[in-house]
Write a protein that holds these residues in place. Structure first.
Motif, mmCIF file in Angstrom:
data_model
loop_
_atom_site.group_PDB
_atom_site.id
_atom_site.type_symbol
_atom_site.label_atom_id
_atom_site.label_comp_id
_atom_site.label_asym_id
_atom_site.label_seq_id
_atom_site.Cartn_x
_atom_site.Cartn_y
_atom_site.Cartn_z
ATOM 1 N N ALA A 46 5.258 -1.884 1.819
ATOM 2 C CA ALA A 46 4.158 -0.654 2.238
ATOM 3 C C ALA A 46 5.063 0.493 2.293
ATOM 4 C CB ALA A 46 3.866 -1.168 3.403
ATOM 5 N N VAL A 47 4.469 1.586 1.515
ATOM 6 C CA VAL A 47 5.025 2.812 1.711
ATOM 7 C C VAL A 47 4.505 3.934 2.455
ATOM 8 C CG1 VAL A 47 6.319 4.804 0.077
ATOM 9 C CG2 VAL A 47 6.554 2.357 -0.631
ATOM 10 N N VAL A 48 4.698 4.220 3.298
ATOM 11 C CA VAL A 48 4.241 5.504 4.083
ATOM 12 C C VAL A 48 4.987 6.664 4.030
ATOM 13 C CG1 VAL A 48 3.352 6.172 6.168
ATOM 14 C CG2 VAL A 48 3.523 3.694 5.916
ATOM 15 N N MET A 49 4.229 7.876 3.421
ATOM 16 C CA MET A 49 5.094 8.903 2.941
ATOM 17 C C MET A 49 4.324 10.202 3.533
ATOM 18 S SD MET A 49 5.603 10.487 -0.996
ATOM 19 C CE MET A 49 5.811 8.751 -1.640
ATOM 20 N N VAL A 50 5.322 11.138 4.134
ATOM 21 C CA VAL A 50 4.800 12.444 4.552
ATOM 22 C C VAL A 50 5.055 13.484 3.580
ATOM 23 C CG1 VAL A 50 5.293 14.239 6.294
ATOM 24 C CG2 VAL A 50 4.997 11.971 7.188
ATOM 25 N N THR A 51 4.199 14.131 2.989
ATOM 26 C CA THR A 51 4.561 15.123 2.011
ATOM 27 C C THR A 51 3.377 16.217 2.101
ATOM 28 O OG1 THR A 51 4.787 15.467 -0.312
ATOM 29 C CG2 THR A 51 2.938 13.690 0.304
ATOM 30 N N LEU A 79 20.301 -0.401 -8.739
ATOM 31 C CA LEU A 79 20.815 0.659 -9.581
ATOM 32 C C LEU A 79 20.339 0.962 -10.865
ATOM 33 C CD1 LEU A 79 24.414 0.424 -7.885
ATOM 34 C CD2 LEU A 79 22.831 2.645 -7.603
ATOM 35 N N SER A 80 20.057 -0.388 -11.454
ATOM 36 C CA SER A 80 19.690 -0.250 -13.004
ATOM 37 C C SER A 80 18.341 0.107 -12.886
ATOM 38 C CB SER A 80 19.796 -1.789 -13.524
ATOM 39 O OG SER A 80 19.036 -1.967 -14.414
ATOM 40 N N ARG A 81 17.529 -0.430 -12.001
ATOM 41 C CA ARG A 81 16.049 -0.027 -12.129
ATOM 42 C C ARG A 81 15.895 1.449 -11.759
ATOM 43 N NH1 ARG A 81 10.913 -2.529 -9.093
ATOM 44 N NH2 ARG A 81 9.365 -0.856 -10.102
ATOM 45 N N LEU A 82 16.804 2.018 -11.062
ATOM 46 C CA LEU A 82 16.713 3.379 -10.816
ATOM 47 C C LEU A 82 17.588 4.377 -11.673
ATOM 48 C CD1 LEU A 82 16.546 3.188 -6.827
ATOM 49 C CD2 LEU A 82 14.858 3.718 -8.212
ATOM 50 N N GLU A 133 0.783 -1.091 -0.006
ATOM 51 C CA GLU A 133 -0.012 0.117 0.115
ATOM 52 C C GLU A 133 0.675 1.247 0.072
ATOM 53 O OE1 GLU A 133 -4.071 1.182 2.365
ATOM 54 O OE2 GLU A 133 -2.442 0.195 3.481
ATOM 55 N N LEU A 134 0.619 2.324 -0.792
ATOM 56 C CA LEU A 134 1.173 3.402 -0.614
ATOM 57 C C LEU A 134 0.058 4.506 -0.019
ATOM 58 C CD1 LEU A 134 3.225 5.624 -1.449
ATOM 59 C CD2 LEU A 134 2.492 5.705 -3.784
ATOM 60 N N VAL A 135 0.605 4.850 1.369
ATOM 61 C CA VAL A 135 -0.211 5.745 2.007
ATOM 62 C C VAL A 135 0.265 7.026 2.074
ATOM 63 C CG1 VAL A 135 -1.095 6.172 4.419
ATOM 64 C CG2 VAL A 135 -1.260 3.626 3.393
ATOM 65 N N GLU A 169 9.210 12.268 -10.733
ATOM 66 C CA GLU A 169 9.857 10.987 -10.888
ATOM 67 C C GLU A 169 10.217 10.290 -9.528
ATOM 68 O OE1 GLU A 169 13.308 11.578 -14.032
ATOM 69 O OE2 GLU A 169 14.428 11.420 -12.012
ATOM 70 N N VAL A 170 10.589 10.628 -8.559
ATOM 71 C CA VAL A 170 10.616 10.066 -7.416
ATOM 72 C C VAL A 170 9.505 9.352 -6.850
ATOM 73 C CG1 VAL A 170 11.456 10.208 -4.747
ATOM 74 C CG2 VAL A 170 12.875 11.326 -6.850
ATOM 75 N N MET A 171 8.493 10.027 -7.002
ATOM 76 C CA MET A 171 7.116 9.557 -6.686
ATOM 77 C C MET A 171 6.731 8.365 -7.283
ATOM 78 S SD MET A 171 5.883 10.906 -4.206
ATOM 79 C CE MET A 171 6.244 12.369 -3.338
ATOM 80 N N MET A 172 6.937 8.379 -8.712
ATOM 81 C CA MET A 172 6.411 7.376 -9.697
ATOM 82 C C MET A 172 7.568 6.137 -9.012
ATOM 83 S SD MET A 172 3.826 8.351 -10.899
ATOM 84 C CE MET A 172 3.474 6.844 -11.780
ATOM 85 N N ILE A 173 8.758 6.436 -8.713
ATOM 86 C CA ILE A 173 9.620 5.152 -8.447
ATOM 87 C C ILE A 173 8.904 4.849 -7.116
ATOM 88 C CG2 ILE A 173 11.825 4.415 -7.571
ATOM 89 C CD1 ILE A 173 12.953 6.952 -9.408
ATOM 90 N N LEU A 174 8.566 5.490 -6.288
ATOM 91 C CA LEU A 174 8.095 4.722 -4.808
ATOM 92 C C LEU A 174 6.691 3.992 -5.093
ATOM 93 C CD1 LEU A 174 9.097 7.787 -2.509
ATOM 94 C CD2 LEU A 174 9.989 5.556 -2.499
ATOM 95 N N HIS A 175 6.035 4.700 -5.961
ATOM 96 C CA HIS A 175 4.820 3.942 -6.183
ATOM 97 C C HIS A 175 4.964 2.693 -6.876
ATOM 98 C CE1 HIS A 175 1.551 3.170 -9.439
ATOM 99 N NE2 HIS A 175 0.563 3.339 -8.193
ATOM 100 N N ASP A 176 5.618 2.677 -7.680
ATOM 101 C CA ASP A 176 6.181 1.155 -8.705
ATOM 102 C C ASP A 176 6.926 0.113 -7.711
ATOM 103 O OD1 ASP A 176 5.211 2.375 -10.987
ATOM 104 O OD2 ASP A 176 7.224 2.755 -11.885
#
Ligand code: ATP
Length: 282
Positions: free
Chosen positions: A199-204, A131-134, A37-39, A184-191
């Motif tokens: 599970a990704v918990v993000m303060v933004t 490293l390749s993926r990013l 989950e991305l919260v 770009e960073v957001m999409m990486i975290l989402h993927d």
């Protein structure tokens, strides 16, 4: 939630100070986070977001309440147990990239693997894959200061993921990036949340991220609520005329007993220079 949550908190509170100086930074929060989950946790400045995230990541002990990781209560863990838990189960990404300047990109990414069961050697293929993926393979031997902000944040993400943690906590990860790099960073975290079941918990503070999140939680005065279930309260920015959600807007001021809401600090600044230009008492 059918599956056991990977991260669960009950009646979690953190207070700082006492007496008149008492701050209820987080106040009796209940929360379950599922794998993959991305919260998002949003809310005004000083509302307790970093304090909550620090307790979710076992960096800060709660005053009251319980935290469970994969069903295991960690509230009474000793410091050494907490350190092991953080190394193996939780990845952290901060606004400041916190990279070691004397180490190469690859060495930075491999750093947390020193605390993992297989050590650095076993983690090398994983580092190469990340490293390749990013998109950082060509920069593996570079020193951090030669990288752009977006690249440095991607290194920090790779480092956070090296031990395959089931939980990734990110505090304003795009705060130091321009909007393109931030996206770009957001999409990486989402993927990553989707592909690795992390599970990704993000303060933004970034409202554009809402589109990709599974859940958006709103923290105000230490208390949490689900923002998408709340209705919006659209008003007009008196300076630029833009439609702003008064319910969640960060930039507000009181003038002649009335609240005005702005799309940005810039509009508020212009308003403060000459409020009578924008407020019509008719
Ligand atoms: N170590 C501390 N000692 C005393 N008060 C603290 C401490 N850490 C945080 N606070 C207070 O707790 C409240 C919540 O702070 P926190 O940093 O969690 O808010 P935030 O929502 O992350 O803010 P921002 O969006 O500005 O980063 C604030 O009033 C802050 O001053």
């Amino acid at each position: 939630m059918a599956e056991q949550p990977i991260l669960s908190v009950r009646q979690l509170s953190k207070r700082f100070g006492s007496g008149k100086a008492l701050v209820r930074a987080v106040d009796r929060v209940d929360l379950d986070i599922a794998s993959g989950e991305l919260v998002l946790i949003m809310g005004p400045s000083g509302s307790g977001k970093t304090t909550l995230l620090s307790m979710l990541g076992a960096l800060l002990r709660p005053t009251e309440g319980k935290v469970a990781v994969a069903g295991r209560e960690i509230t009474d863990f000793a410091q050494a147990q907490l350190a092991r838990l953080r190394a193996q189960q939780i990845g952290f990404v901060f606004q400041a990239f916190n990279l070691m300047e004397a180490l190469s990109v690859e060495e930075n990414v491999l750093l947390p693997a020193q605390l993992a069961p297989g050590g650095v050697k076993a983690a090398r293929p994983r580092a190469a894959e990340l490293l390749s993926r990013l998109g950082l393979t060509a920069r593996a031997g570079a020193l951090p200061h030669t990288l752009s902000g977006g690249e440095q944040q991607r290194v920090a993400i790779a480092r956070a993921l090296i031990n395959r943690p089931p939980i990734l906590l990110a505090d304003e990860p795009t705060g130091n990036l321009d909007s393109h790099r931030g996206q770009e960073v957001m999409m990486i975290l989402h993927d990553i949340a989707r592909d690795e079941g992390c599970a990704v918990v993000m303060v933004t503070h970034d409202p554009r991220v809402e589109e990709i999140a599974d859940r958006v939680l709103w923290l105000e005065d230490g208390a949490l609520r689900d923002r998408r279930s709340d209705r919006h309260d659209w008003v007009q920015d008196p300076v630029c005329g833009m439609r702003v959600d008064a319910w969640t807007a960060m930039v507000k001021t009181l003038y002649q007993g009335q609240q005005h809401v702005f799309c940005s600090e810039r509009c508020l600044q212009r308003f403060n220079e000459a409020p009578e230009r924008y407020v019509h008492n008719d």
